[in-house]
Structure formats: C-alpha cells, structure tokens
Design a protein around this motif. Structure first.
Motif, short mmCIF file in Angstrom:
data_model
loop_
_atom_site.label_atom_id
_atom_site.label_comp_id
_atom_site.label_asym_id
_atom_site.label_seq_id
_atom_site.Cartn_x
_atom_site.Cartn_y
_atom_site.Cartn_z
N HIS A 603 0.82 -1.22 0.00
CA HIS A 603 0.00 0.00 0.00
C HIS A 603 0.86 1.29 0.00
O HIS A 603 0.37 2.36 0.32
N ALA A 604 2.15 1.15 -0.35
CA ALA A 604 3.07 2.29 -0.28
C ALA A 604 2.60 3.46 -1.13
O ALA A 604 2.65 4.62 -0.72
N ASP A 605 2.12 3.18 -2.37
CA ASP A 605 1.73 4.27 -3.28
C ASP A 605 0.59 5.11 -2.73
O ASP A 605 0.42 6.28 -3.11
N LYS A 606 -0.17 4.51 -1.79
CA LYS A 606 -1.29 5.25 -1.20
C LYS A 606 -0.80 6.44 -0.37
O LYS A 606 -1.50 7.45 -0.24
N TYR A 607 0.42 6.32 0.16
CA TYR A 607 0.96 7.35 1.05
C TYR A 607 1.91 8.34 0.33
O TYR A 607 2.20 9.41 0.87
N ILE A 608 2.40 7.91 -0.82
CA ILE A 608 3.37 8.78 -1.54
C ILE A 608 2.61 9.82 -2.35
O ILE A 608 2.01 9.50 -3.38
N LYS A 609 2.64 11.05 -1.88
CA LYS A 609 1.90 12.14 -2.53
C LYS A 609 2.71 12.78 -3.66
O LYS A 609 2.14 13.27 -4.64
N TYR A 610 4.04 12.83 -3.50
CA TYR A 610 4.91 13.51 -4.48
C TYR A 610 5.94 12.56 -5.03
O TYR A 610 6.63 11.86 -4.27
N GLY A 611 6.03 12.54 -6.35
CA GLY A 611 7.14 11.84 -6.97
C GLY A 611 8.37 12.73 -6.96
O GLY A 611 8.31 13.92 -6.65
N VAL A 612 9.51 12.12 -7.32
CA VAL A 612 10.76 12.90 -7.36
C VAL A 612 10.63 14.07 -8.32
O VAL A 612 11.07 15.20 -8.04
N GLU A 613 9.99 13.82 -9.48
CA GLU A 613 9.82 14.89 -10.46
C GLU A 613 8.94 16.02 -9.90
O GLU A 613 9.18 17.20 -10.18
N ASP A 614 7.95 15.64 -9.08
CA ASP A 614 7.08 16.65 -8.48
C ASP A 614 7.88 17.56 -7.53
O ASP A 614 7.69 18.79 -7.49
N ILE A 615 8.76 16.93 -6.76
CA ILE A 615 9.59 17.70 -5.83
C ILE A 615 10.46 18.68 -6.61
O ILE A 615 10.58 19.87 -6.26
N GLU A 616 11.09 18.21 -7.69
CA GLU A 616 11.95 19.08 -8.50
C GLU A 616 11.14 20.23 -9.11
O GLU A 616 11.61 21.38 -9.15
N MET A 617 9.93 19.91 -9.58
CA MET A 617 9.10 20.94 -10.18
C MET A 617 8.70 22.00 -9.14
O MET A 617 8.73 23.20 -9.42
N GLN A 618 8.37 21.54 -7.95
CA GLN A 618 7.98 22.48 -6.89
C GLN A 618 9.15 23.38 -6.49
O GLN A 618 8.98 24.58 -6.26
N ILE A 619 10.33 22.78 -6.40
CA ILE A 619 11.52 23.58 -6.06
C ILE A 619 11.73 24.68 -7.11
O ILE A 619 12.08 25.82 -6.78
N ASN A 620 11.50 24.35 -8.39
CA ASN A 620 11.70 25.33 -9.47
C ASN A 620 10.63 26.42 -9.51
O ASN A 620 10.71 27.35 -10.32
N GLU A 621 9.66 26.31 -8.64
CA GLU A 621 8.63 27.35 -8.56
C GLU A 621 8.79 28.21 -7.30
O GLU A 621 7.96 29.09 -7.04
N LEU A 622 9.84 27.95 -6.55
CA LEU A 622 10.10 28.78 -5.37
C LEU A 622 10.61 30.18 -5.78
O LEU A 622 11.17 30.36 -6.85
N PHE A 623 10.42 31.14 -4.89
CA PHE A 623 10.95 32.52 -5.01
C PHE A 623 10.42 33.28 -6.22
O PHE A 623 11.09 34.14 -6.77
N GLN A 624 9.20 32.96 -6.62
CA GLN A 624 8.61 33.65 -7.76
C GLN A 624 7.94 34.96 -7.35
O GLN A 624 7.60 35.77 -8.19
N GLY A 625 7.70 35.12 -6.06
CA GLY A 625 7.05 36.33 -5.61
C GLY A 625 5.56 36.31 -5.74
O GLY A 625 4.90 37.32 -5.46
N GLY A 626 4.98 35.20 -6.19
CA GLY A 626 3.54 35.10 -6.34
C GLY A 626 3.02 36.05 -7.40
O GLY A 626 3.75 36.68 -8.16
N SER A 627 1.73 36.20 -7.45
CA SER A 627 1.12 37.09 -8.46
C SER A 627 1.33 38.54 -8.11
O SER A 627 1.21 39.41 -8.96
N GLY A 628 1.65 38.84 -6.87
CA GLY A 628 1.83 40.24 -6.44
C GLY A 628 3.29 40.61 -6.30
O GLY A 628 3.66 41.30 -5.37
N SER A 629 4.12 40.10 -7.18
CA SER A 629 5.55 40.39 -7.12
C SER A 629 5.77 41.90 -7.11
O SER A 629 5.23 42.63 -7.92
#
Length: 634
Positions: A603-629
């Motif tokens: 049942h491991a996949d039931k608990y894994i919310k983020y794949g490695v690619e998801d983590i990398e994608m999220q990291i690449n969206e850090l420090f964008q300043g949001g819509s109110g940059s």
C-alpha cells in the motif's frame, strides 16, 4: 609786431632747449648750437629767457609771453569745450583739440617748478589748471560718446523688436562671436571651445580712446578716465551677463529657491561663467590694455572696475549654493559647479593677476574650497540618512529594500565624477578611517558608506519573524550591492578583496537560509531515530507518520516560499539547484526504503503524494514572488 615775432621765436628755441637738455650743461651746449645757427639766438638771450625771475625785464617779458600763450590756448580750448556737437565727429577738430591740450600740459609741467616762488606765475598756472579741468570734463564726455558710438556700430546696444543676440539665454551652451562682412560682431554660432576674443570696439575708436586716455593720464586725470571708461564698459558687460540668463540674485534669494528652479539657475550659471571667463573678461582685458597702452596701472584699475560687478555676481551665486542645504539630492549639481570652478581656475588666475584684482581671485579660490566642503557635507548627510532610516515594517516577500536601491544607485552615479571626488576628499581629510586601510580617501569613504548600509540592513532584517526570510532578505540586498559594485567604478575603488568578502557573505546567508528552512524537512527523511523524527511524546515515528509529516512540512514551505522573491535570476537558479541537490537525493532514498518497508507493504503508493519529479518541479517554482511580485530590480 616784428619784435613780438622774434620773442616768440626765442621762446620756441628756449622750449626746445629745455625739452632736449637733461641738465644745465646739456642745455648750454644746445644754446651754443642755436647761437651758431642764427645770430638772433644769442646765448645771452636764450639763457636769460629760460630763467624767469632771473632778470627784471626778461622776467616780465617771460611772464607776459606765458600769459599771452595761455590766452591763445584758452580761446582755442574754449571753442571746443563749448561746442554743441561731438568733437570727434571731425578728425581735424579732434586733432586740433588734442594739440591744444598737449601744449597746455607742457606749459603747466614746465612752469610749475617756478610757481611757488613767483605769484604771477602761480596766478597764470591757476588759470591754466582751471581751463585744463574744463578740457578734461569735455574729454570725459567725448570719451564716453566714443565708447557708446563704437558699441552701436557693432550692434551691442540693448535689443528691441524681438531681435536676438549672442547673449540670448536660450542659445546653445557654447557660443561664438564671428565677424561678418560689415564688421558686425554678435552672431551666435556653435563652437567647440571658447578660444576666441571679441573686439568689442572698432580699431579706429580704440585708437581715439587711447589718444584721449594718454592726455587725461598726463594731465593727472587718469582715475577719472578709468572711471568713465569702466562705467560705460560695465554696462555692456552686465547686459551681456543678463542675456546669458544669469540673474542678479542675493544669497538669501538663492537659498530660498525651490530645488528644481535652482537646478535651472545652476545650468545658466555654468554657461554664463564659461562665456564670461573664457571670452568676455579676456576681451575686456585686451580692450583695456589697448585703450590704456603704456599706462598699466590705469589699465588694471579700469579692468577691475569693469569686471568686478559681474565677477561678484558669479561668485556670490556659487557661494550661496555652497553654504546652502546639504541634502543628498543636491550632490550632482554641486559637483557640476565644483568641476566648472576647477576648469575656470586657470582663467581666474590669468584674468585677475594684477594688484587690483587679487581679491577677486582669492575669493574665487575660497568659494571653490567651500564647494568642496559642501560636497563632503553632502556625503556626511548621506551617512546620517542611512543611519536614521527606520526599520518600520519588513519589506514584503524579503525583497530589495528602497534604501539599498537608493544608496547604490546614488554612489554609482557619484563615482562617475571619481576624479573630482578624489580631489575633494583628499583635501578634506575628514573621512572615517578603516582599520589597516591604505586606500585613497574616496575609497575609504565609499567603503564606510557600504558598511553603514549593511549595518542598517542587518538591523532591518531582524524584524522578520522567519529566520529563513531574514536570510532571503539579506541575500537579495547583498547580491544587489555586490552586482552594483562589480559593474561600476565602485569595483576599482573598493577592490577585489572587498568583492570576494561580500560574495562570501551571500553564501553565508544562503547556508543560513537552508539550515533554518530545510533542516527540519531533511531530518524527517532520515531513517535513524532523532528528535526531528519523533512525535510529541518523544517516541519514534513510523514510516507512514514520517511521510505524512514530510508532505505537510514541504507543502507549508512551498506555499510560503513560492511567495518570497529573489530578484537576481542567477542567485535564484543557484538556490534552486542547491536545494534540489540537497533534497532530491534524500527524498529518493527515503521513498525507496518506504516502498520496501514491511510496515507499509503493497500500500506504499497510497501514502506517496509527491514523486521525485514533483519535488523538482515544486523547487523550481520557489521565489517567484507570487502574483503580487513587488517592484523591479534596477
């Protein structure tokens, strides 16, 4: 009648002998030559005639001859003094008038030594001096008329009907005066430098003025001649300065002006001062030297009286700016003033080198130094501005603080005038010293400003509740500072060691950010038992609890830090790469162990919310300043 003619002839011979003979022995030799040439010029007649008072009848004849000559001169001079038309409108009249004055000057000079011992001679000379004064008054008037007519012939009178001139204030910054085919001088033309001189009066007029000046100086009216000359030329010069746009402003009026208006006046001052010191004053110097050729003291006095008012007007304006407000916004215009003064100092030295002008030159040097003091004072005010800038509220998203942008752009712009600032600070000697510094005064000054700015930013960073955001704030501002230093004159002033030291500071803030923001997350991913991987009761977390905790912490960090901002793209990339290198391998290892854990099973996949690619994608969206940059990095 014949006897009277012989007396006149002997008087002429006697006068020649007196003029040529430097002493009694030489005069006797001249008498002998005349006696040999013509029997009427006996040595006895000539000798007795040259000594009024030496023999009764001869003395009386000499006085009678003097009186007769003075009466004749008085008639000649009076007709010119009372003339209702300019004497110099007719060359024959002007020549005759000057000849009469020459003769009168000669008589007064020759007979003055005997006046104290002979009342009759004294009475004659008193009459002579009276109508000499009348003649001088008329010469003054003719002198003034010649100057005015000379100006009119060159078109230098006040303008009407919308005519323009070389001195109109709307013309280009650099103006020339070129003569045309008709001899008219003022024609505004662009030029590359100020290496020109204006012939402000026609050559013939200058020659006439010189002839008049020569007689007035010889008659003891040199100061009066200088005064009438300077009065006329001063009006022309002041009109010229007015047309260049330079207003007559008191020090109080200058200091009460709005800064924008004062900036405009400074631009006009720079233009007017360059034209005055390079063109107008040298032209007046040349004219004075020609009119008063052979009379250097009169020429110097006249030049000083002509130029003093305009020079004081130039100096007072600069002085008013120098002793005025030292608000940092004024730096660049005051630098313009200082640099103009520096360029004009050789002209002040050249134009005002004589005894009468030395005070004007000294005043110019003193005001130039006061402008330097003002520049140093402005930097002190900048320091105070940095110190006093309050830490009211944190800059949203850890962005660039306005004080950082202001100070760095300010000092970068200031360093475009590096040569001038180095001169100013070397002479000032009041720069705050830094330890073990062998740098120039300007380098020390700039390093001190950087130190004050960084101290102020560190104080501001403490108001952030999140240590990670505090580090982001300092990274943003420190990176901006270093980049502004590297791509400007500041880099060579502060040096490579300074740049390396502050680049290392950015790395320190980077490490501090990672520790305060991601160490807890990394602790969850560790497989051993540690405080960060324990529940609130201090018991070890299960694998399922760990992955849930990771998901929660990662989401919280991402939600928050995607709103933070890193302005510098290169720094943003470096941070993301560093985080990916830190987090992704640890997460991969954790997921592999989690999938193989007996506790989780199939049942491991039931608990894994983020794949490695998801983590990398999220990291690449850090420090964008949001819509109110907020804002831009400039």
């Amino acid at each position: 009648m014949e006897e009277n003619g012989e007396d006149k002839l002997i008087a002429v011979a006697r006068h020649i002998a007196q003029q040529l003979g430097n002493n009694d022995s030489m005069a006797d030799d001249i008498f002998q030559i005349f006696s040999n040439f013509d029997g009427r010029f006996s040595r006895e007649k000539l000798s007795s005639s040259t000594k009024p008072g030496g023999g009764g009848d001869d003395h009386l004849r000499a006085i009678a001859s003097l009186d007769h000559t003075l009466q004749s001169l008085e008639r000649q001079i009076s007709q010119y003094v009372s003339a209702d038309h300019p004497i110099w409108s007719d060359s024959a009249d002007s020549a005759a008038f000057l000849d009469s004055i020459d003769e009168l000057i000669s008589i007064i000079r020759d007979w003055t030594p005997m006046a104290n011992s002979d009342k009759n001679i004294s009475a004659c000379l008193s009459r002579a001096e009276d109508f000499m004064q009348q003649a001088m008054f008329r010469l003054e008037e003719e002198f003034r008329l010649l100057i005015e007519r000379g100006c009119e012939s060159f078109g230098l009178t006040p303008l009407n009907n919308g005519e323009s001139s070389m001195f109109d204030s709307d013309d280009d910054d650099e103006e020339a005066v070129n003569g045309d085919a008709h001899g008219h001088i003022p024609v505004a033309q662009p030029l590359g430098d100020y290496d020109i001189v204006i012939d402000a009066l026609p050559s013939g007029t200058i020659n006439d003025l010189h002839e008049i000046a020569k007689r007035m100086v010889a008659a003891g009216f040199g100061k009066a001649c200088s005064h009438v000359y300077s009065s006329s030329r001063r009006e022309f010069l002041e009109e010229s300065m007015s047309r260049l746009g330079l207003q007559k402003l008191s020090i109080d009026e200058v200091q009460k002006m709005q800064w924008q208006d004062l900036e405009d006046e400074i631009d006009k001052w720079i233009k007017a001062s360059n034209v005055a010191l390079h063109i107008l004053f040298p032209s007046e110097r040349r004219l004075c030297d020609r009119v008063f050729f052979g009379f250097s003291s009169a020429a110097d006095l006249s030049f000083m009286e002509v130029c003093r008012g305009s020079t004081i007007q130039i100096l007072n304006f600069a002085d008013a700016v120098a002793i005025g407000s030292r608000s940092p916004e004024r730096l660049f215009k005051i630098l313009d003033l200082f640099e103009t003064f520096r360029e004009l100092m050789p002209e002040f030295e050249a134009n005002f080198s004589d005894q009468y002008c030395i005070l004007l030159r000294n005043d110019a040097v003193a005001i130039w130094k006061r402008l330097g003091e003002s520049i140093r004072g402005i930097f002190m005010e900048l320091e105070n501005l940095i110190r006093r800038d309050p830490a009211k509220s944190p800059i949203p998203r850890g962005g660039l603080h306005p004080i950082t942008r202001y100070v760095m752009n300010y000092v970068r712009a200031a360093c475009r005038s590096r040569e001038t600032l180095e001169l100013v600070f070397e002479e000032g000697g009041n720069v705050v010293p830094l330890k073990d510094s062998t740098s120039s005064s300007l380098s020390v000054q700039m390093a001190w400003i950087m130190e004050l700015l960084e101290s102020n930013l560190e104080m501001k960073s403490k108001i952030y509740g999140d240590p990670a955001l505090c580090s982001v704030f300092m990274m943003n501002n420190e990176r901006y500072i270093v980049q502004k230093v590297k791509d400007s004159e500041l880099g060579s002033l502060l040096g490579e060691d300074w740049i390396r030291k502050h680049t290392a500071k950015i790395k320190q803030y980077h490490m501090s950010y990672q520790r305060s923001s991601w160490n807890k997350v990394l602790g969850v991913l560790k497989l051993d038992i540690s405080p960060t991987a324990s529940n609130f009761a201090g018991k070890p977390l299960s694998m399922r609890e760990k992955i849930k905790l990771f998901n929660s912490q990662f989401e919280d960090i991402f939600r928050t830090q995607s709103q933070w901002i890193i302005f510098d793209e290169q720094l943003k990339k470096e941070l993301r790469v560093s985080l990916a290198n830190l987090l992704v391998p640890a997460y991969q290892n954790f997921i592999r162990r989690f999938q193989n854990s007996p506790e989780v099973g199939k049942h491991a996949d039931k608990y894994i919310k983020y794949g490695v690619e998801d983590i990398e994608m999220q990291i690449n969206e850090l420090f964008q300043g949001g819509s109110g940059s907020s804002g831009s990095r400039k």
